[in-house]
Design an enzyme around this catalytic site. Structure first.
Site, mmCIF file in Angstrom:
data_model
loop_
_atom_site.group_PDB
_atom_site.id
_atom_site.type_symbol
_atom_site.label_atom_id
_atom_site.label_comp_id
_atom_site.label_asym_id
_atom_site.label_seq_id
_atom_site.Cartn_x
_atom_site.Cartn_y
_atom_site.Cartn_z
ATOM 1 N N HIS A 1 0.823 -1.203 0.000
ATOM 2 C CA HIS A 1 0.000 0.000 0.000
ATOM 3 C C HIS A 1 0.866 1.267 0.000
ATOM 4 O O HIS A 1 2.022 1.250 0.451
ATOM 5 C CB HIS A 1 -0.937 0.003 1.205
ATOM 6 C CG HIS A 1 -2.069 -0.976 1.060
ATOM 7 N ND1 HIS A 1 -3.181 -0.966 1.870
ATOM 8 C CD2 HIS A 1 -2.259 -1.977 0.156
ATOM 9 C CE1 HIS A 1 -4.015 -1.926 1.482
ATOM 10 N NE2 HIS A 1 -3.468 -2.565 0.457
ATOM 11 N N GLU B 1 0.807 3.978 1.741
ATOM 12 C CA GLU B 1 1.255 4.479 3.045
ATOM 13 C C GLU B 1 2.473 3.695 3.531
ATOM 14 O O GLU B 1 3.445 4.271 4.037
ATOM 15 C CB GLU B 1 0.141 4.337 4.097
ATOM 16 C CG GLU B 1 -1.164 5.031 3.749
ATOM 17 C CD GLU B 1 -2.148 4.130 3.010
ATOM 18 O OE1 GLU B 1 -1.735 3.433 2.057
ATOM 19 O OE2 GLU B 1 -3.327 4.123 3.370
ATOM 20 N N CYS C 1 -5.955 1.695 5.524
ATOM 21 C CA CYS C 1 -6.494 0.421 6.000
ATOM 22 C C CYS C 1 -5.881 0.102 7.372
ATOM 23 O O CYS C 1 -4.938 0.778 7.823
ATOM 24 C CB CYS C 1 -6.192 -0.702 5.006
ATOM 25 S SG CYS C 1 -4.473 -1.249 5.046
ATOM 26 N N CYS D 1 -2.013 -0.628 7.360
ATOM 27 C CA CYS D 1 -1.200 0.591 7.257
ATOM 28 C C CYS D 1 -1.309 1.408 8.532
ATOM 29 O O CYS D 1 -0.334 2.040 8.954
ATOM 30 C CB CYS D 1 -1.623 1.417 6.039
ATOM 31 S SG CYS D 1 -1.143 0.643 4.486
HETATM 32 N N1 LIG Z 1 -5.371 3.218 1.979
HETATM 33 C C1 LIG Z 1 -5.103 2.404 0.909
HETATM 34 C C2 LIG Z 1 -6.079 1.569 0.401
HETATM 35 C C3 LIG Z 1 -5.789 0.788 -0.698
HETATM 36 N N2 LIG Z 1 -4.563 0.843 -1.266
HETATM 37 C C4 LIG Z 1 -4.298 0.083 -2.485
HETATM 38 C C5 LIG Z 1 -4.314 -1.392 -2.481
HETATM 39 C C6 LIG Z 1 -4.778 -1.744 -3.879
HETATM 40 O O1 LIG Z 1 -3.699 -1.628 -4.800
HETATM 41 C C7 LIG Z 1 -5.780 -0.657 -4.161
HETATM 42 C C8 LIG Z 1 -7.189 -1.031 -3.750
HETATM 43 O O2 LIG Z 1 -7.736 -1.798 -4.759
HETATM 44 P P1 LIG Z 1 -9.321 -1.862 -5.054
HETATM 45 O O3 LIG Z 1 -9.871 -2.903 -4.146
HETATM 46 O O4 LIG Z 1 -9.912 -0.483 -4.793
HETATM 47 O O5 LIG Z 1 -9.394 -2.214 -6.507
HETATM 48 O O6 LIG Z 1 -5.337 0.442 -3.402
HETATM 49 C C9 LIG Z 1 -3.600 1.683 -0.740
HETATM 50 O O7 LIG Z 1 -2.470 1.754 -1.266
HETATM 51 N N3 LIG Z 1 -3.880 2.427 0.348
HETATM 52 ZN ZN LIG Z 2 -3.116 -0.117 3.719
#
Ligand SMILES: Nc1ccn([C@H]2C[C@H](O)[C@@H](COP(=O)(O)O)O2)c(=O)n1
Ligand SMILES: [Zn+2]
Length: 161
Positions: A77, A79, A102, A105
């Protein structure tokens, strides 16, 4: 007289987070994060992507099917990448991120000593992960502030010289 419509610090750093998100290969959700010290220095930046050595063209980017055939077990992710990319002491820093963190993170943010999170999108607000993040942030005295999504940053290089 000085210019009046310059970017605020929050606009500036969330803007950097968005710029970083544009590096993401995720076809669905591009997230960017930027960590800033108390004296307004950028000390970490990142976006959601695969770990080093994991080929963007070989690993899956899908969302459905067998878990191991989706992106979820592999993507780092934004973060966490911003934290890992920084060699600095992150205590009392602020993390700017385009999407609310999330729970995984959130743990890393707390353990790194970051004390403020500024985010823009909260589309995951009611998910278990985001609820757990808020529970941990509240317990650990990490503040989280939502920025109004009203700034479209358009950079026209030729207009700026
Ligand atoms: N706070 C976050 C939430 C999600 N991500 C990333 C992880 C995945 O690459 C994407 C989420 O995928 P989706 O289920 O929306 O197709 O975003 C993050 O980096 N930071
Ligand atoms: Zn995360």
């Amino acid at each position: 007289m000085k210019r009046e419509n310059y970017l605020s610090w929050d606009e500036y750093f969330i803007g950097l987070a968005h710029l970083s998100a544009l590096r993401s290969k995720d076809p669905n959700t591009q997230v960017g994060a930027c960590i800033v010290s108390q004296d307004k220095k950028v000390v970490g930046i990142g976006y959601n992507g695969l770990p080093k050595g994991c080929d963007d063209d070989e690993f899956p980017w899908g969302k459905v099917g067998d878990n191991l055939d989706t992106k979820y077990p592999y993507v780092v992710h934004a973060e966490l990448n911003a934290i890992l990319n920084s060699g600095a002491d992150l205590r009392n820093c602020t993390l700017y991120v385009s999407l609310f963190p999330c729970n995984e993170c959130a743990k890393a943010i707390i353990q790194a000593g970051i004390t403020r999170v500024v985010y823009e999108c909260d589309k995951n607000w009611t998910s278990d992960g985001a609820i757990a993040s808020r529970k941990m942030f509240d317990a650990a005295c990490v503040t989280y502030d939502k920025l109004p999504k009203r700034y479209t940053i358009h950079i026209d290089i030729e207009d700026n010289v």
